[in-house]
Design a protein around this motif. Structure first.
Motif, short mmCIF file in Angstrom:
data_model
loop_
_atom_site.label_atom_id
_atom_site.label_comp_id
_atom_site.label_asym_id
_atom_site.label_seq_id
_atom_site.Cartn_x
_atom_site.Cartn_y
_atom_site.Cartn_z
N ALA A 118 24.60 7.59 1.80
CA ALA A 118 23.18 7.31 1.61
C ALA A 118 22.85 7.28 0.13
O ALA A 118 22.10 6.43 -0.34
CB ALA A 118 22.33 8.36 2.32
N LEU A 119 23.44 8.18 -0.63
CA LEU A 119 23.21 8.23 -2.06
C LEU A 119 23.77 6.98 -2.74
O LEU A 119 23.13 6.40 -3.61
CB LEU A 119 23.86 9.48 -2.66
CG LEU A 119 23.51 9.84 -4.09
CD1 LEU A 119 22.00 10.04 -4.21
CD2 LEU A 119 24.23 11.10 -4.50
N ALA A 120 24.93 6.54 -2.32
CA ALA A 120 25.54 5.33 -2.88
C ALA A 120 24.69 4.11 -2.54
O ALA A 120 24.59 3.18 -3.34
CB ALA A 120 26.95 5.15 -2.36
N GLY A 121 24.07 4.10 -1.39
CA GLY A 121 23.21 2.99 -0.99
C GLY A 121 21.95 2.90 -1.84
O GLY A 121 21.36 1.84 -1.95
N CYS A 122 21.55 4.01 -2.44
CA CYS A 122 20.35 4.02 -3.28
C CYS A 122 20.64 3.56 -4.70
O CYS A 122 19.72 3.34 -5.47
CB CYS A 122 19.76 5.43 -3.33
SG CYS A 122 19.16 6.00 -1.73
N ALA A 123 21.89 3.44 -5.07
CA ALA A 123 22.24 3.01 -6.42
C ALA A 123 21.76 1.58 -6.63
O ALA A 123 21.91 0.72 -5.78
CB ALA A 123 23.74 3.10 -6.62
N SER A 124 21.18 1.35 -7.77
CA SER A 124 20.62 0.04 -8.05
C SER A 124 21.72 -0.97 -8.37
O SER A 124 22.72 -0.63 -9.00
CB SER A 124 19.67 0.15 -9.24
OG SER A 124 19.16 -1.11 -9.57
N ASN A 125 21.53 -2.20 -7.93
CA ASN A 125 22.47 -3.27 -8.21
C ASN A 125 22.19 -3.97 -9.52
O ASN A 125 22.92 -4.87 -9.90
CB ASN A 125 22.46 -4.30 -7.07
CG ASN A 125 23.05 -3.73 -5.81
OD1 ASN A 125 24.02 -2.99 -5.84
ND2 ASN A 125 22.46 -4.07 -4.68
N VAL A 126 21.10 -3.61 -10.18
CA VAL A 126 20.76 -4.20 -11.48
C VAL A 126 20.37 -3.12 -12.46
O VAL A 126 19.93 -2.03 -12.08
CB VAL A 126 19.62 -5.24 -11.36
CG1 VAL A 126 20.00 -6.41 -10.49
CG2 VAL A 126 18.35 -4.60 -10.87
N VAL A 127 20.53 -3.45 -13.73
CA VAL A 127 20.11 -2.57 -14.82
C VAL A 127 19.09 -3.34 -15.63
O VAL A 127 19.33 -4.51 -15.98
CB VAL A 127 21.31 -2.19 -15.71
CG1 VAL A 127 20.87 -1.34 -16.88
CG2 VAL A 127 22.38 -1.50 -14.91
N THR A 128 17.95 -2.74 -15.90
CA THR A 128 16.93 -3.42 -16.69
C THR A 128 16.64 -2.64 -17.96
O THR A 128 16.85 -1.43 -18.03
CB THR A 128 15.62 -3.60 -15.90
OG1 THR A 128 15.13 -2.33 -15.51
CG2 THR A 128 15.82 -4.50 -14.70
N ASP A 129 16.16 -3.36 -18.94
CA ASP A 129 15.74 -2.77 -20.21
C ASP A 129 14.53 -3.58 -20.68
O ASP A 129 14.39 -4.74 -20.30
CB ASP A 129 16.88 -2.84 -21.22
CG ASP A 129 16.62 -1.98 -22.45
OD1 ASP A 129 15.65 -1.19 -22.44
OD2 ASP A 129 17.39 -2.11 -23.43
N TYR A 130 13.67 -2.97 -21.47
CA TYR A 130 12.49 -3.69 -21.92
C TYR A 130 11.99 -3.12 -23.23
O TYR A 130 12.32 -1.99 -23.61
CB TYR A 130 11.38 -3.66 -20.86
CG TYR A 130 10.85 -2.29 -20.56
CD1 TYR A 130 9.72 -1.80 -21.22
CD2 TYR A 130 11.46 -1.48 -19.62
CE1 TYR A 130 9.23 -0.54 -20.94
CE2 TYR A 130 10.98 -0.21 -19.33
CZ TYR A 130 9.86 0.25 -20.00
OH TYR A 130 9.38 1.50 -19.74
N ASP A 131 11.18 -3.91 -23.91
CA ASP A 131 10.54 -3.50 -25.16
C ASP A 131 9.30 -2.69 -24.79
O ASP A 131 8.36 -3.22 -24.19
CB ASP A 131 10.17 -4.75 -25.96
CG ASP A 131 9.50 -4.42 -27.29
OD1 ASP A 131 9.15 -3.25 -27.54
OD2 ASP A 131 9.30 -5.37 -28.08
N SER A 132 9.31 -1.43 -25.14
CA SER A 132 8.19 -0.55 -24.76
C SER A 132 6.90 -0.91 -25.50
O SER A 132 5.82 -0.47 -25.10
CB SER A 132 8.56 0.91 -25.00
OG SER A 132 8.89 1.12 -26.35
N ASN A 133 6.99 -1.70 -26.56
CA ASN A 133 5.79 -2.12 -27.29
C ASN A 133 5.15 -3.38 -26.72
O ASN A 133 4.04 -3.74 -27.10
CB ASN A 133 6.13 -2.35 -28.77
CG ASN A 133 6.54 -1.06 -29.45
OD1 ASN A 133 6.01 0.00 -29.18
ND2 ASN A 133 7.53 -1.16 -30.34
#
Length: 174
Positions: free
Chosen positions: A12-27
């Motif tokens: 169940a924990l492995a199923g919750c792992a995200s398939n994408v990684v995101t990043d963004y400019d906080s400004n």
């Protein structure tokens, strides 16, 4: 019983792992962006590949769901760029072989490792660029890979799933 419960928890924990990684400019103020366009293709590429067409259709669908308008590049708040970053990985296929002999607490053994083969894969990376500052304000990279062995329909489905997962996290904090 404990082993089964722990196994179910880990799955169940492995199923919750995200398939994408995101990043963004906080400004960046993502509420100010309402229109977009695809960034122009590079000088060497005047055509859209099969996967490129699938990716662009999926991106367009997801940005439409976010109520963003597709406009001409000169009028866009954001430019969308994407690329499939090729990576090599080693995969073990099959099982190793071994044998041994001996008696008591002493023995000899010999084994061989499973065969290893090199696989070319590509991970999808999508970036959104602010047209006023020419800076990337949002980036998503897939943890799932495209490879040449996938059938046409499974490639399309995978691309649709990856892009949908990416844009679930856009805009940040929503």
């Amino acid at each position: 019983m404990k082993v089964i419960l722990v196994s179910l928890f880990l799955m169940a924990l492995a199923g919750c792992a995200s398939n994408v990684v995101t990043d963004y400019d906080s400004n960046a103020v993502f509420g100010n962006y309402s229109s977009w366009a695809f960034a122009p293709k590079g000088k060497d590429q005047s055509f859209t590949s099969l996967d490129g067409g699938r990716i662009e259709s999926a991106v367009e669908r997801e940005l439409n769901r976010k109520a963003m308008r597709k406009v001409e590049q000169s009028e866009a708040d954001l430019l969308v760029t994407w690329q499939v970053v090729e990576e090599e990985r080693l995969e073990r296929s099959g099982v190793g072989l071994g044998f041994g002999f001996g008696s008591g607490n002493f023995g000899w053994g010999l084994s061989s490792a499973p065969p290893v083969r090199e696989i070319q894969e590509g991970k999808l990376v999508v970036e959104l660029v602010d047209t006023e500052t020419d800076r990337v304000v949002w980036r998503a990279a897939s943890r799932r890979y495209l490879n040449e062995n996938q059938a046409t329909e499974s490639r399309r489905e995978l691309i649709d799933e990856i892009v949908a997962d990416m844009f679930e996290k856009y805009p940040p904090g929503a």
